[in-house]
Scaffold this motif. Sequence first.
Motif, PDB file in Angstrom:
ATOM      1  N   ILE A  15       0.882  -1.181   0.000  1.00 34.89           N
ATOM      2  CA  ILE A  15       0.000   0.000   0.000  1.00 34.89           C
ATOM      3  C   ILE A  15       0.915   1.223   0.000  1.00 34.89           C
ATOM      4  N   ASP A  16       0.896   1.913  -1.083  1.00 34.95           N
ATOM      5  CA  ASP A  16       1.877   2.972  -1.315  1.00 34.95           C
ATOM      6  C   ASP A  16       1.420   4.278  -0.655  1.00 34.95           C
ATOM      7  N   VAL A  17       2.068   4.606   0.422  1.00 35.04           N
ATOM      8  CA  VAL A  17       1.672   5.783   1.206  1.00 35.04           C
ATOM      9  C   VAL A  17       2.906   6.619   1.479  1.00 35.04           C
ATOM     10  N   SER A  18       2.748   7.911   1.436  1.00 32.14           N
ATOM     11  CA  SER A  18       3.865   8.770   1.845  1.00 32.14           C
ATOM     12  C   SER A  18       3.297  10.009   2.524  1.00 32.14           C
ATOM     13  N   VAL A  19       4.081  10.513   3.442  1.00 28.97           N
ATOM     14  CA  VAL A  19       3.674  11.746   4.121  1.00 28.97           C
ATOM     15  C   VAL A  19       4.196  12.909   3.276  1.00 28.97           C
TER      16      VAL A  19
END
Lengths: 130, 180
Positions: A15-19
Amino acid sequence: MDKLARQLHDDAQRIDVSVSDELDRRIEASLRAVTPEFEESYPAPVARPPLFGWASTITGVAAAVALIAIVNWRAPAEPVPPPVNIVAAIPSIELKAETAVLTGPLQQELDRLQSDLKKAEEKVKQDIGL
Amino acid sequence: MSDELKLIAAAKAGSADAFADLVRAYRVRLLRFLLTRSPSYADAEDVLQDTLIAAFRYLHSYDPRWRFSTWLYRIAIRNAAKSRGPDLVEIGDLRDEENDPLQQCIADSETDNLWLNARQLLNDDVFAAMWLRYAEDMSISDISKSLDRSASWTKVNLMRGRRVLETHLNGAAQQSEAYG
Protein backbone atom coordinates in the motif's frame (compact mmCIF):
# COMPACT_ATOMS: atom_id res chain seq x y z
CA MET A 1 5.26 -17.18 9.26
CA ASP A 2 2.61 -19.08 7.27
CA LYS A 3 1.48 -18.31 3.76
CA LEU A 4 -1.52 -16.17 4.74
CA ALA A 5 0.46 -14.15 7.28
CA ARG A 6 3.21 -13.61 4.73
CA GLN A 7 0.71 -12.46 2.11
CA LEU A 8 -1.00 -10.08 4.55
CA HIS A 9 2.36 -8.63 5.58
CA ASP A 10 3.53 -8.16 2.00
CA ASP A 11 0.21 -6.75 0.82
CA ALA A 12 0.30 -4.17 3.63
CA GLN A 13 3.75 -3.05 2.48
CA ARG A 14 2.43 -2.72 -1.07
CA ILE A 15 0.00 0.00 0.00
CA ASP A 16 1.88 2.97 -1.31
CA VAL A 17 1.67 5.78 1.21
CA SER A 18 3.86 8.77 1.84
CA VAL A 19 3.67 11.75 4.12
CA SER A 20 3.70 14.78 1.88
CA ASP A 21 5.93 17.75 2.64
CA GLU A 22 2.82 19.82 3.18
CA LEU A 23 1.49 17.39 5.77
CA ASP A 24 4.92 17.19 7.35
CA ARG A 25 5.05 20.98 7.74
CA ARG A 26 1.50 21.04 9.04
CA ILE A 27 2.27 18.43 11.68
CA GLU A 28 5.46 20.12 12.83
CA ALA A 29 3.77 23.51 13.00
CA SER A 30 0.89 22.12 15.05
CA LEU A 31 3.30 20.31 17.39
CA ARG A 32 5.09 23.58 18.06
CA ALA A 33 1.78 25.24 18.80
CA VAL A 34 0.88 22.59 21.37
CA THR A 35 1.80 22.95 24.98
CA PRO A 36 2.18 19.50 26.48
CA GLU A 37 0.35 18.95 29.72
CA PHE A 38 2.45 18.06 32.69
CA GLU A 39 1.62 15.88 35.60
CA GLU A 40 0.39 17.80 38.59
CA SER A 41 3.35 18.50 40.77
CA TYR A 42 2.83 17.88 44.43
CA PRO A 43 4.76 19.92 47.03
CA ALA A 44 7.86 18.13 48.20
CA PRO A 45 7.52 16.78 51.74
CA VAL A 46 9.15 19.05 54.31
CA ALA A 47 12.12 17.45 56.06
CA ARG A 48 11.37 16.56 59.67
CA PRO A 49 13.67 17.55 62.52
CA PRO A 50 16.18 14.75 63.30
CA LEU A 51 14.69 13.95 66.73
CA PHE A 52 11.14 13.79 65.38
CA GLY A 53 11.36 10.04 64.89
CA TRP A 54 12.60 9.38 68.41
CA ALA A 55 9.99 11.69 69.89
CA SER A 56 7.15 9.97 68.07
CA THR A 57 8.50 6.53 69.06
CA ILE A 58 8.67 7.49 72.74
CA THR A 59 5.17 9.00 72.59
CA GLY A 60 3.86 5.79 71.04
CA VAL A 61 5.48 3.57 73.64
CA ALA A 62 4.21 5.77 76.48
CA ALA A 63 0.69 5.65 75.08
CA ALA A 64 0.87 1.85 74.80
CA VAL A 65 2.10 1.50 78.39
CA ALA A 66 -0.67 3.80 79.65
CA LEU A 67 -3.29 1.80 77.77
CA ILE A 68 -2.02 -1.51 79.14
CA ALA A 69 -2.01 -0.06 82.68
CA ILE A 70 -5.60 1.21 82.36
CA VAL A 71 -6.83 -2.10 80.97
CA ASN A 72 -5.17 -4.08 83.75
CA TRP A 73 -5.98 -1.70 86.58
CA ARG A 74 -8.48 -3.14 89.11
CA ALA A 75 -10.37 -1.26 91.82
CA PRO A 76 -9.99 -2.56 95.48
CA ALA A 77 -12.31 -5.39 96.26
CA GLU A 78 -15.61 -4.25 97.80
CA PRO A 79 -17.40 -6.45 100.38
CA VAL A 80 -19.56 -8.81 98.49
CA PRO A 81 -23.09 -9.25 99.93
CA PRO A 82 -24.07 -12.81 100.75
CA PRO A 83 -25.82 -14.55 97.94
CA VAL A 84 -29.56 -14.35 98.02
CA ASN A 85 -31.39 -17.66 98.06
CA ILE A 86 -33.58 -17.06 95.06
CA VAL A 87 -35.53 -20.24 95.52
CA ALA A 88 -36.50 -19.22 99.04
CA ALA A 89 -37.39 -15.68 98.02
CA ILE A 90 -39.91 -16.67 95.41
CA PRO A 91 -43.23 -17.77 96.97
CA SER A 92 -43.96 -21.27 95.92
CA ILE A 93 -47.34 -22.21 94.51
CA GLU A 94 -49.05 -25.15 96.13
CA LEU A 95 -49.66 -27.29 93.14
CA LYS A 96 -51.04 -30.17 95.15
CA ALA A 97 -54.13 -28.24 96.40
CA GLU A 98 -57.37 -30.13 97.01
CA THR A 99 -59.89 -30.11 94.21
CA ALA A 100 -62.48 -28.57 96.56
CA VAL A 101 -60.17 -25.67 97.26
CA LEU A 102 -59.83 -24.94 93.55
CA THR A 103 -63.53 -25.46 92.66
CA GLY A 104 -64.99 -23.87 95.83
CA PRO A 105 -65.59 -20.38 94.44
CA LEU A 106 -67.24 -21.79 91.35
CA GLN A 107 -69.50 -23.98 93.46
CA GLN A 108 -70.54 -20.97 95.56
CA GLU A 109 -71.34 -18.98 92.42
CA LEU A 110 -73.42 -21.91 91.15
CA ASP A 111 -75.33 -22.10 94.41
CA ARG A 112 -76.10 -18.39 94.25
CA LEU A 113 -77.34 -18.67 90.69
CA GLN A 114 -79.58 -21.66 91.60
CA SER A 115 -80.97 -19.74 94.59
CA ASP A 116 -81.74 -16.73 92.37
CA LEU A 117 -83.40 -19.03 89.86
CA LYS A 118 -85.55 -20.60 92.58
CA LYS A 119 -86.62 -17.21 93.89
CA ALA A 120 -87.53 -16.05 90.42
CA GLU A 121 -89.54 -19.23 89.87
CA GLU A 122 -91.54 -18.72 93.10
CA LYS A 123 -92.22 -15.12 92.21
CA VAL A 124 -93.57 -16.10 88.82
CA LYS A 125 -95.86 -18.71 90.49
CA GLN A 126 -97.24 -16.09 92.91
CA ASP A 127 -97.82 -13.70 90.03
CA ILE A 128 -99.87 -16.13 88.08
CA GLY A 129 -101.78 -17.29 91.20
CA LEU A 130 -100.64 -20.84 91.52
CA MET B 1 18.60 4.05 27.89
CA SER B 2 17.42 3.49 24.30
CA ASP B 3 17.16 6.33 21.79
CA GLU B 4 13.39 6.09 21.91
CA LEU B 5 13.33 6.47 25.70
CA LYS B 6 15.69 9.44 25.48
CA LEU B 7 13.42 11.11 22.92
CA ILE B 8 10.38 10.35 25.07
CA ALA B 9 12.08 11.91 28.09
CA ALA B 10 13.01 15.02 26.08
CA ALA B 11 9.51 15.27 24.60
CA LYS B 12 8.01 14.91 28.06
CA ALA B 13 10.13 17.86 29.07
CA GLY B 14 8.36 19.84 26.34
CA SER B 15 10.62 19.46 23.29
CA ALA B 16 8.50 19.43 20.12
CA ASP B 17 11.61 18.60 18.07
CA ALA B 18 12.28 15.51 20.14
CA PHE B 19 8.68 14.43 19.73
CA ALA B 20 8.81 15.02 15.96
CA ASP B 21 11.93 12.82 15.79
CA LEU B 22 10.25 10.24 17.97
CA VAL B 23 7.20 9.85 15.75
CA ARG B 24 8.96 10.26 12.40
CA ALA B 25 9.29 6.52 11.98
CA TYR B 26 5.62 5.93 12.83
CA ARG B 27 3.98 8.49 10.56
CA VAL B 28 3.90 6.45 7.37
CA ARG B 29 2.83 3.30 9.21
CA LEU B 30 0.08 5.17 11.01
CA LEU B 31 -1.10 6.86 7.85
CA ARG B 32 -1.25 3.51 6.04
CA PHE B 33 -3.35 2.10 8.86
CA LEU B 34 -5.59 5.17 9.02
CA LEU B 35 -6.27 4.95 5.29
CA THR B 36 -8.05 1.67 5.97
CA ARG B 37 -10.31 3.42 8.48
CA SER B 38 -11.02 6.73 6.79
CA PRO B 39 -13.39 7.68 4.00
CA SER B 40 -10.78 9.77 2.21
CA TYR B 41 -7.05 10.43 2.08
CA ALA B 42 -7.53 13.90 3.50
CA ASP B 43 -9.46 12.49 6.46
CA ALA B 44 -6.68 9.99 7.14
CA GLU B 45 -4.14 12.83 7.12
CA ASP B 46 -6.27 14.88 9.50
CA VAL B 47 -6.60 11.96 11.88
CA LEU B 48 -2.85 11.39 11.74
CA GLN B 49 -2.24 15.03 12.64
CA ASP B 50 -4.78 14.91 15.49
CA THR B 51 -3.24 11.68 16.76
CA LEU B 52 0.26 13.12 16.93
CA ILE B 53 -0.94 16.31 18.59
CA ALA B 54 -2.89 14.34 21.19
CA ALA B 55 0.10 12.07 21.79
CA PHE B 56 2.38 15.06 22.38
CA ARG B 57 -0.13 16.82 24.58
CA TYR B 58 -0.76 13.81 26.78
CA LEU B 59 2.69 12.28 26.65
CA HIS B 60 2.91 12.61 30.43
CA SER B 61 0.28 9.87 30.69
CA TYR B 62 2.33 7.43 28.60
CA ASP B 63 3.24 4.39 30.63
CA PRO B 64 6.73 3.13 29.63
CA ARG B 65 5.60 -0.44 30.34
CA TRP B 66 3.68 -0.20 27.03
CA ARG B 67 5.42 -0.15 23.70
CA PHE B 68 5.28 3.38 22.36
CA SER B 69 3.76 2.16 19.08
CA THR B 70 0.95 0.40 20.98
CA TRP B 71 0.06 3.60 22.79
CA LEU B 72 0.19 5.57 19.54
CA TYR B 73 -2.06 3.11 17.71
CA ARG B 74 -4.54 3.23 20.53
CA ILE B 75 -4.83 7.00 20.19
CA ALA B 76 -5.06 6.68 16.39
CA ILE B 77 -7.88 4.12 16.61
CA ARG B 78 -9.83 6.34 19.00
CA ASN B 79 -9.31 9.43 16.85
CA ALA B 80 -10.35 7.59 13.70
CA ALA B 81 -13.56 6.44 15.42
CA LYS B 82 -14.17 9.96 16.73
CA SER B 83 -13.71 11.49 13.29
CA ARG B 84 -16.42 9.22 11.95
CA GLY B 85 -18.93 10.76 14.31
CA PRO B 86 -21.11 9.46 17.10
CA ASP B 87 -23.08 7.04 14.92
CA LEU B 88 -20.07 4.75 14.67
CA VAL B 89 -20.85 3.54 11.19
CA GLU B 90 -18.62 0.82 9.83
CA ILE B 91 -15.99 2.13 7.45
CA GLY B 92 -17.40 -0.13 4.74
CA ASP B 93 -20.56 2.01 4.76
CA LEU B 94 -18.57 5.17 4.11
CA ARG B 95 -16.49 3.77 1.30
CA ASP B 96 -16.90 5.24 -2.12
CA GLU B 97 -15.38 2.91 -4.71
CA GLU B 98 -14.01 5.74 -6.82
CA ASN B 99 -12.55 7.76 -3.95
CA ASP B 100 -11.56 4.86 -1.74
CA PRO B 101 -8.19 6.01 -0.37
CA LEU B 102 -6.98 2.46 0.16
CA GLN B 103 -7.86 1.53 -3.40
CA GLN B 104 -6.08 4.64 -4.62
CA CYS B 105 -2.89 3.65 -2.83
CA ILE B 106 -2.77 0.19 -4.32
CA ALA B 107 -1.36 -0.12 -7.80
CA ASP B 108 -3.82 -1.13 -10.51
CA SER B 109 -1.88 -4.32 -11.09
CA GLU B 110 -2.42 -5.39 -7.49
CA THR B 111 -6.17 -5.53 -7.31
CA ASP B 112 -5.89 -8.86 -5.48
CA ASN B 113 -4.41 -7.11 -2.44
CA LEU B 114 -5.80 -9.13 0.44
CA TRP B 115 -6.45 -6.07 2.60
CA LEU B 116 -9.06 -4.85 0.14
CA ASN B 117 -10.90 -8.13 0.58
CA ALA B 118 -10.31 -8.10 4.33
CA ARG B 119 -11.98 -4.74 4.62
CA GLN B 120 -15.05 -6.03 2.81
CA LEU B 121 -15.24 -9.27 4.75
CA LEU B 122 -14.31 -8.26 8.30
CA ASN B 123 -15.78 -5.74 10.68
CA ASP B 124 -13.68 -2.76 11.78
CA ASP B 125 -12.33 -4.21 15.00
CA VAL B 126 -11.43 -7.57 13.54
CA PHE B 127 -9.83 -5.83 10.58
CA ALA B 128 -7.80 -3.64 12.96
CA ALA B 129 -6.71 -6.69 14.97
CA MET B 130 -5.62 -8.44 11.77
CA TRP B 131 -3.78 -5.34 10.61
CA LEU B 132 -1.92 -4.87 13.88
CA ARG B 133 -0.99 -8.54 13.90
CA TYR B 134 0.08 -9.09 10.32
CA ALA B 135 1.06 -5.66 9.04
CA GLU B 136 2.57 -4.38 12.28
CA ASP B 137 3.71 -7.70 13.82
CA MET B 138 2.22 -6.75 17.17
CA SER B 139 1.85 -9.28 19.96
CA ILE B 140 -1.59 -10.40 21.15
CA SER B 141 -1.06 -8.41 24.34
CA ASP B 142 -0.24 -5.21 22.46
CA ILE B 143 -3.18 -5.65 20.10
CA SER B 144 -5.50 -6.11 23.09
CA LYS B 145 -4.20 -2.90 24.62
CA SER B 146 -4.48 -0.96 21.36
CA LEU B 147 -8.05 -2.07 20.79
CA ASP B 148 -9.00 -2.00 24.47
CA ARG B 149 -10.12 -5.61 24.23
CA SER B 150 -9.32 -8.74 26.17
CA ALA B 151 -6.57 -11.08 25.05
CA SER B 152 -9.12 -13.85 24.53
CA TRP B 153 -11.27 -11.60 22.31
CA THR B 154 -8.19 -10.79 20.28
CA LYS B 155 -7.14 -14.43 19.88
CA VAL B 156 -10.62 -15.59 18.91
CA ASN B 157 -11.18 -12.81 16.41
CA LEU B 158 -7.76 -13.18 14.84
CA MET B 159 -8.59 -16.83 14.30
CA ARG B 160 -12.01 -15.94 12.85
CA GLY B 161 -10.49 -13.30 10.62
CA ARG B 162 -7.94 -15.77 9.31
CA ARG B 163 -10.62 -18.36 8.67
CA VAL B 164 -12.74 -15.87 6.73
CA LEU B 165 -9.79 -14.82 4.58
CA GLU B 166 -8.66 -18.40 4.01
CA THR B 167 -12.18 -19.38 2.93
CA HIS B 168 -12.22 -16.40 0.61
CA LEU B 169 -8.84 -17.31 -0.87
CA ASN B 170 -9.82 -20.96 -1.34
CA GLY B 171 -13.07 -19.90 -3.00
CA ALA B 172 -11.22 -17.55 -5.32
CA ALA B 173 -8.71 -20.28 -6.18
CA GLN B 174 -11.47 -22.79 -6.99
CA GLN B 175 -13.24 -20.20 -9.12
CA SER B 176 -10.10 -19.44 -11.12
CA GLU B 177 -9.53 -23.17 -11.62
CA ALA B 178 -13.10 -23.57 -12.83
CA TYR B 179 -12.63 -20.78 -15.33
CA GLY B 180 -9.04 -21.75 -16.02
